[in-house]
Design a protein around this motif. Structure first.
Motif, PDB file in Angstrom:
ATOM      1  N   SER A   1       0.831  -1.203   0.000  1.00  0.00           N
ATOM      2  CA  SER A   1       0.000   0.000   0.000  1.00  0.00           C
ATOM      3  C   SER A   1       0.866   1.254   0.000  1.00  0.00           C
ATOM      4  O   SER A   1       0.563   2.232  -0.694  1.00  0.00           O
ATOM      5  CB  SER A   1      -0.926   0.001   1.220  1.00  0.00           C
ATOM      6  N   HIS A   2       1.949   1.220   0.763  1.00  0.00           N
ATOM      7  CA  HIS A   2       2.847   2.374   0.817  1.00  0.00           C
ATOM      8  C   HIS A   2       3.478   2.632  -0.553  1.00  0.00           C
ATOM      9  O   HIS A   2       3.581   3.783  -0.991  1.00  0.00           O
ATOM     10  CB  HIS A   2       3.933   2.130   1.860  1.00  0.00           C
ATOM     11  N   ASP A   3       3.880   1.567  -1.244  1.00  0.00           N
ATOM     12  CA  ASP A   3       4.443   1.728  -2.587  1.00  0.00           C
ATOM     13  C   ASP A   3       3.404   2.319  -3.538  1.00  0.00           C
ATOM     14  O   ASP A   3       3.725   3.150  -4.394  1.00  0.00           O
ATOM     15  CB  ASP A   3       4.933   0.378  -3.120  1.00  0.00           C
ATOM     16  N   TRP A   4       2.155   1.886  -3.391  1.00  0.00           N
ATOM     17  CA  TRP A   4       1.077   2.403  -4.240  1.00  0.00           C
ATOM     18  C   TRP A   4       0.835   3.875  -3.954  1.00  0.00           C
ATOM     19  O   TRP A   4       0.586   4.668  -4.865  1.00  0.00           O
ATOM     20  CB  TRP A   4      -0.184   1.581  -4.012  1.00  0.00           C
ATOM     21  N   VAL A   5       0.893   4.245  -2.683  1.00  0.00           N
ATOM     22  CA  VAL A   5       0.734   5.654  -2.304  1.00  0.00           C
ATOM     23  C   VAL A   5       1.821   6.501  -2.957  1.00  0.00           C
ATOM     24  O   VAL A   5       1.552   7.580  -3.502  1.00  0.00           O
ATOM     25  CB  VAL A   5       0.783   5.811  -0.770  1.00  0.00           C
ATOM     26  N   GLN A   6       3.052   6.029  -2.921  1.00  0.00           N
ATOM     27  CA  GLN A   6       4.154   6.783  -3.519  1.00  0.00           C
ATOM     28  C   GLN A   6       3.961   6.938  -5.026  1.00  0.00           C
ATOM     29  O   GLN A   6       4.280   7.994  -5.594  1.00  0.00           O
ATOM     30  CB  GLN A   6       5.482   6.087  -3.228  1.00  0.00           C
TER      31      GLN A   6
ATOM     32  N   ILE B   1       2.400  10.907  -9.450  1.00  0.00           N
ATOM     33  CA  ILE B   1       1.507  11.400 -10.500  1.00  0.00           C
ATOM     34  C   ILE B   1       0.874  12.723 -10.077  1.00  0.00           C
ATOM     35  O   ILE B   1       0.811  13.683 -10.856  1.00  0.00           O
ATOM     36  CB  ILE B   1       0.423  10.350 -10.805  1.00  0.00           C
ATOM     37  N   TRP B   2       0.399  12.776  -8.845  1.00  0.00           N
ATOM     38  CA  TRP B   2      -0.244  13.993  -8.339  1.00  0.00           C
ATOM     39  C   TRP B   2       0.738  15.162  -8.374  1.00  0.00           C
ATOM     40  O   TRP B   2       0.391  16.268  -8.802  1.00  0.00           O
ATOM     41  CB  TRP B   2      -0.749  13.748  -6.919  1.00  0.00           C
TER      42      TRP B   2
ATOM     43  N   SER C   1       4.521   7.190 -13.083  1.00  0.00           N
ATOM     44  CA  SER C   1       4.634   5.890 -12.411  1.00  0.00           C
ATOM     45  C   SER C   1       4.268   4.739 -13.341  1.00  0.00           C
ATOM     46  O   SER C   1       3.600   3.780 -12.955  1.00  0.00           O
ATOM     47  CB  SER C   1       3.748   5.856 -11.161  1.00  0.00           C
ATOM     48  N   LYS C   2       4.688   4.863 -14.611  1.00  0.00           N
ATOM     49  CA  LYS C   2       4.458   3.831 -15.631  1.00  0.00           C
ATOM     50  C   LYS C   2       2.987   3.703 -16.027  1.00  0.00           C
ATOM     51  O   LYS C   2       2.591   2.694 -16.625  1.00  0.00           O
ATOM     52  CB  LYS C   2       4.990   2.469 -15.162  1.00  0.00           C
ATOM     53  N   GLN C   3       2.184   4.711 -15.708  1.00  0.00           N
ATOM     54  CA  GLN C   3       0.790   4.708 -16.127  1.00  0.00           C
ATOM     55  C   GLN C   3       0.667   5.321 -17.527  1.00  0.00           C
ATOM     56  O   GLN C   3       1.598   5.935 -18.040  1.00  0.00           O
ATOM     57  CB  GLN C   3      -0.069   5.488 -15.126  1.00  0.00           C
ATOM     58  N   ILE C   4      -0.515   5.150 -18.137  1.00  0.00           N
ATOM     59  CA  ILE C   4      -0.729   5.600 -19.509  1.00  0.00           C
ATOM     60  C   ILE C   4      -0.950   7.111 -19.544  1.00  0.00           C
ATOM     61  O   ILE C   4      -1.765   7.656 -18.790  1.00  0.00           O
ATOM     62  CB  ILE C   4      -1.935   4.867 -20.129  1.00  0.00           C
TER      63      ILE C   4
END
Length: 256
Positions: free
Chosen positions: A121-126, A131-132, A202-205
């Motif tokens: 979860s912490h990695d996902w938050v980062q 992105i934000w 973060s490697k998103q599209i």
């Protein structure tokens, strides 16, 4: 004895017995485990608070003048962040369940499961924060003295799209959101096409084309012909020509 204070001699075991709690047996070697309940509850609470803090952007947050980001650009950024936040909420629920299980029975297996889920979860938050932060800085440039300059670059890019799409010979809508220009120090311009994964995100599209321009290009407008070059890369992608042209060339060469 020769004027010296005589200290009574005691064994180490006797001193150790005095240091043990009153309700703690001194002979069985058992140590009362600490109460982990507050710490376990906090682990789940921290993830929930992180998810709540990664809020979407407001339409008027970066101004309302023409240079401000369009609603379409902000909506695209919010959609990307929102999809990741929904997954983070699911992760936070799993962390909460693991915390409850560990409180009920704080054995090694349950504690390890909680820590693993918390770390994920912490990695996902980062990743979401990255992105934000990127969009916060990207859109925030439009509130600076460079906002009108970047708006002019947007208009050049959109004009390229309009000219090409009007000349296609068939009705075809211009993809939205339109290209978005921003300033970044560096040697030369660059572009990041729509629909590709970006390290910045973060490697998103990437939801819309980005035109990156160095400051020295903005202050020397006769060099802004580079915008047309960068926009052409995006036109090639949006018109599905990235494979069509190489395939056509290969076909002609093989046929010759």
């Amino acid at each position: 004895m020769n004027g010296l204070l005589k200290i009574p001699t005691r064994s180490f075991e006797a001193w150790q017995e005095d240091l043990l709690p009153v309700n703690q047996p001194a002979t069985d070697g058992f140590i009362e485990p600490p109460n982990l309940d507050p710490w376990l509850r906090v682990q789940a609470l921290n993830v929930i608070r992180h998810a709540a803090a990664l809020r979407p952007f407001c339409h008027k947050e970066f101004g309302t003048d023409p240079a401000s980001p369009s609603d379409a650009h902000i909506d695209a950024a919010n959609e990307l962040i929102g999809n990741l936040r929904s997954q983070l909420r699911e992760m936070s629920q799993r962390v909460g369940k693991s915390a409850s299980d560990a409180i009920a029975q704080p054995d090694v297996e349950r504690l390890q499961e909680l820590l693993i889920r918390k770390e994920r979860s912490h990695d996902w938050v980062q990743a979401i924060e990255q992105i934000w932060d990127f969009y916060f800085e990207l859109f925030g440039q439009r509130q600076s003295r460079f906002g009108d300059w970047l708006l002019a670059c947007d208009r050049i890019a959109l004009d390229c799209y309009q000219y090409v799409y009007m000349g296609l010979g068939i009705p075809k809508s211009i993809p939205a959101p339109a290209p978005f220009s921003y300033m970044k120090t560096g040697f030369g311009p660059a572009t990041f096409r729509r629909g590709i994964s970006l390290t910045k995100l973060s490697k998103q599209i990437n939801p819309f084309p980005l035109i990156q321009l160095p400051y020295h290009r903005l202050v020397n407008p006769w060099t802004l012909g580079a915008i047309l070059h960068e926009v052409s890369h995006n036109l090639q992608t949006d018109l599905n020509l990235r494979q069509t042209i190489p395939n056509a060339i290969a076909y002609r060469l093989l046929k010759a």
